[in-house]
Design a protein around this motif. Sequence first.
Motif, PDB file in Angstrom:
ATOM      1  N   GLN A  26       0.823  -1.206   0.000  1.00  0.00           N
ATOM      2  CA  GLN A  26       0.000   0.000   0.000  1.00  0.00           C
ATOM      3  C   GLN A  26       0.860   1.260   0.000  1.00  0.00           C
ATOM      4  O   GLN A  26       0.579   2.216  -0.734  1.00  0.00           O
ATOM      5  CB  GLN A  26      -0.931   0.012   1.222  1.00  0.00           C
ATOM      6  CG  GLN A  26      -2.135  -0.901   1.098  1.00  0.00           C
ATOM      7  CD  GLN A  26      -3.204  -0.330   0.181  1.00  0.00           C
ATOM      8  OE1 GLN A  26      -3.210   0.844  -0.146  1.00  0.00           O
ATOM      9  NE2 GLN A  26      -4.117  -1.193  -0.254  1.00  0.00           N
ATOM     10  N   ARG A  32      -0.987   7.154   4.407  1.00  0.00           N
ATOM     11  CA  ARG A  32      -1.485   5.916   3.806  1.00  0.00           C
ATOM     12  C   ARG A  32      -1.454   4.775   4.817  1.00  0.00           C
ATOM     13  O   ARG A  32      -2.404   3.982   4.918  1.00  0.00           O
ATOM     14  CB  ARG A  32      -0.642   5.557   2.577  1.00  0.00           C
ATOM     15  CG  ARG A  32      -1.036   4.229   1.896  1.00  0.00           C
ATOM     16  CD  ARG A  32      -2.460   4.259   1.355  1.00  0.00           C
ATOM     17  NE  ARG A  32      -2.615   5.267   0.320  1.00  0.00           N
ATOM     18  CZ  ARG A  32      -2.324   5.064  -0.973  1.00  0.00           C
ATOM     19  NH1 ARG A  32      -1.898   3.881  -1.380  1.00  0.00           N
ATOM     20  NH2 ARG A  32      -2.492   6.037  -1.842  1.00  0.00           N
ATOM     21  N   GLU A  40      -4.348   5.232   7.242  1.00  0.00           N
ATOM     22  CA  GLU A  40      -5.641   4.943   6.615  1.00  0.00           C
ATOM     23  C   GLU A  40      -5.856   3.448   6.432  1.00  0.00           C
ATOM     24  O   GLU A  40      -6.968   2.946   6.636  1.00  0.00           O
ATOM     25  CB  GLU A  40      -5.723   5.663   5.273  1.00  0.00           C
ATOM     26  CG  GLU A  40      -5.832   7.183   5.414  1.00  0.00           C
ATOM     27  CD  GLU A  40      -5.656   7.928   4.100  1.00  0.00           C
ATOM     28  OE1 GLU A  40      -5.888   9.140   4.080  1.00  0.00           O
ATOM     29  OE2 GLU A  40      -5.256   7.282   3.099  1.00  0.00           O
ATOM     30  N   VAL A  41      -4.803   2.727   6.075  1.00  0.00           N
ATOM     31  CA  VAL A  41      -4.920   1.283   5.891  1.00  0.00           C
ATOM     32  C   VAL A  41      -5.116   0.586   7.237  1.00  0.00           C
ATOM     33  O   VAL A  41      -5.992  -0.280   7.391  1.00  0.00           O
ATOM     34  CB  VAL A  41      -3.669   0.726   5.180  1.00  0.00           C
ATOM     35  CG1 VAL A  41      -3.689  -0.807   5.169  1.00  0.00           C
ATOM     36  CG2 VAL A  41      -3.585   1.262   3.751  1.00  0.00           C
ATOM     37  N   GLY A  64      -6.269   1.845   9.945  1.00  0.00           N
ATOM     38  CA  GLY A  64      -7.462   2.289  10.650  1.00  0.00           C
ATOM     39  C   GLY A  64      -8.762   2.048   9.920  1.00  0.00           C
ATOM     40  O   GLY A  64      -9.822   2.474  10.388  1.00  0.00           O
ATOM     41  N   GLU A  65      -8.714   1.372   8.775  1.00  0.00           N
ATOM     42  CA  GLU A  65      -9.945   1.147   8.022  1.00  0.00           C
ATOM     43  C   GLU A  65     -10.820   0.112   8.721  1.00  0.00           C
ATOM     44  O   GLU A  65     -10.337  -0.714   9.495  1.00  0.00           O
ATOM     45  CB  GLU A  65      -9.627   0.702   6.588  1.00  0.00           C
ATOM     46  CG  GLU A  65      -8.917  -0.616   6.471  1.00  0.00           C
ATOM     47  CD  GLU A  65      -8.510  -0.926   5.027  1.00  0.00           C
ATOM     48  OE1 GLU A  65      -8.779  -0.077   4.166  1.00  0.00           O
ATOM     49  OE2 GLU A  65      -7.927  -1.999   4.792  1.00  0.00           O
ATOM     50  N   GLY A  66     -12.109   0.167   8.448  1.00  0.00           N
ATOM     51  CA  GLY A  66     -13.049  -0.749   9.088  1.00  0.00           C
ATOM     52  C   GLY A  66     -13.603  -0.161  10.372  1.00  0.00           C
ATOM     53  O   GLY A  66     -13.266   0.947  10.785  1.00  0.00           O
ATOM     54  N   ASN A  67     -14.455  -0.922  11.026  1.00  0.00           N
ATOM     55  CA  ASN A  67     -15.112  -0.449  12.249  1.00  0.00           C
ATOM     56  C   ASN A  67     -14.275  -0.668  13.502  1.00  0.00           C
ATOM     57  O   ASN A  67     -14.559  -0.101  14.552  1.00  0.00           O
ATOM     58  CB  ASN A  67     -16.464  -1.147  12.419  1.00  0.00           C
ATOM     59  CG  ASN A  67     -17.433  -0.785  11.313  1.00  0.00           C
ATOM     60  OD1 ASN A  67     -17.440   0.346  10.833  1.00  0.00           O
ATOM     61  ND2 ASN A  67     -18.248  -1.742  10.897  1.00  0.00           N
ATOM     62  N   PHE A 117     -10.040  -1.680  15.035  1.00  0.00           N
ATOM     63  CA  PHE A 117      -8.632  -1.803  14.684  1.00  0.00           C
ATOM     64  C   PHE A 117      -7.917  -2.642  15.738  1.00  0.00           C
ATOM     65  O   PHE A 117      -8.380  -2.772  16.867  1.00  0.00           O
ATOM     66  CB  PHE A 117      -7.958  -0.438  14.505  1.00  0.00           C
ATOM     67  CG  PHE A 117      -8.122   0.510  15.654  1.00  0.00           C
ATOM     68  CD1 PHE A 117      -7.301   0.424  16.772  1.00  0.00           C
ATOM     69  CD2 PHE A 117      -9.084   1.504  15.632  1.00  0.00           C
ATOM     70  CE1 PHE A 117      -7.430   1.302  17.835  1.00  0.00           C
ATOM     71  CE2 PHE A 117      -9.229   2.385  16.688  1.00  0.00           C
ATOM     72  CZ  PHE A 117      -8.400   2.276  17.793  1.00  0.00           C
ATOM     73  N   VAL A 153      -8.708   9.482  10.826  1.00  0.00           N
ATOM     74  CA  VAL A 153      -8.197   8.358  11.621  1.00  0.00           C
ATOM     75  C   VAL A 153      -7.962   8.791  13.061  1.00  0.00           C
ATOM     76  O   VAL A 153      -8.271   8.059  14.003  1.00  0.00           O
ATOM     77  CB  VAL A 153      -6.903   7.805  10.999  1.00  0.00           C
ATOM     78  CG1 VAL A 153      -6.334   6.680  11.866  1.00  0.00           C
ATOM     79  CG2 VAL A 153      -7.158   7.298   9.589  1.00  0.00           C
ATOM     80  N   LYS A 175     -11.158   8.932  14.826  1.00  0.00           N
ATOM     81  CA  LYS A 175     -11.612   7.563  15.084  1.00  0.00           C
ATOM     82  C   LYS A 175     -10.903   6.959  16.300  1.00  0.00           C
ATOM     83  O   LYS A 175     -11.529   6.300  17.137  1.00  0.00           O
ATOM     84  CB  LYS A 175     -11.347   6.715  13.831  1.00  0.00           C
ATOM     85  CG  LYS A 175     -11.921   5.319  13.875  1.00  0.00           C
ATOM     86  CD  LYS A 175     -11.712   4.635  12.533  1.00  0.00           C
ATOM     87  CE  LYS A 175     -12.289   3.244  12.527  1.00  0.00           C
ATOM     88  NZ  LYS A 175     -12.124   2.580  11.210  1.00  0.00           N
TER      89      LYS A 175
END
Length: 284
Positions: free
Chosen positions: A30, A86, A89-90, A92-95, A97, A117, A120
């Motif tokens: 990524q 990046r 973001e990768v 921390g993605e989803g509901n 972590f 992020v 979040k």
Amino acid sequence: AIQMQRHQARTLLYRASLLIGRFDRSLALQVAEVAPSVDLAGESLDQLIGPWIDDIGEGRLRVSPLVDRAGEEILSSQEQAAVHRRAAEVMGEGNTFDISRANALCMHALKGGADFVLTKVAIAVMSTGAQRSNDILDWMPSLAGEAANRPIYPQNLHVSKYLRFAQVLLLAEGNDADHKLAAWEALCGDIHAAPHGEDAELFEYMVLSKVLMSPGLARIFPNPIQLLERHHELTLSSPRFTSLISEIQQQKRPEDGQSIVVSSLFFVTQALAVGTVERQKRLF
């Protein structure tokens, strides 16, 4: 072609050297996509694994200490920020972590300017109970250790305010009273400096509702009665807050079936933390 491939591999290595702690192959690929992207990133990564990147098993990789953070000396500040962003973001993605990566996630987000992020992360801490916040403290030492004499995230003071609240909750049940008090005073400064409005009052109400139930914070509050009075004042000032308290107080305590009285819970929490005659006088 061989020279170009070596250049691509070096670029990927410099970017990977910015990754904090352990990471997986997909995260490395990524950060390879950050502009300008690394061509044939998978092949470049395979060349690096062994000589410069350690395969530590279970699909995890780690940059060799020989080149750790080498990208800070080679890559431009813009490219470094893009890599950190990046990565944040990768991760921390989803509901949810991975709590074991929470510290790295927060550090990448701060360095990369990943506002969403960071928000979040702050909300995740704010949503936990007091004991759980104490457990998370072990996994997020960077946020807990942030200095109290400056904004945590000066690029966005609104996000910074939420991070400060999260820091206070992380420190709440810890033993560093001085740092805890400094963080709390910094949060109070953020609250008082915010433009007056519904959002500001909602944030303050949320803060008071959370901290007044913390035994650890109760031990450091200079004037707990002032906080109790402010919470009561805000409750009466808004139908939204009044309705919320009414809903809570309609619930029954499981031990005796009596109604929950929020103000009494707050007061008892503060009273149980009183450790000196001076603090008793302030409370009673």
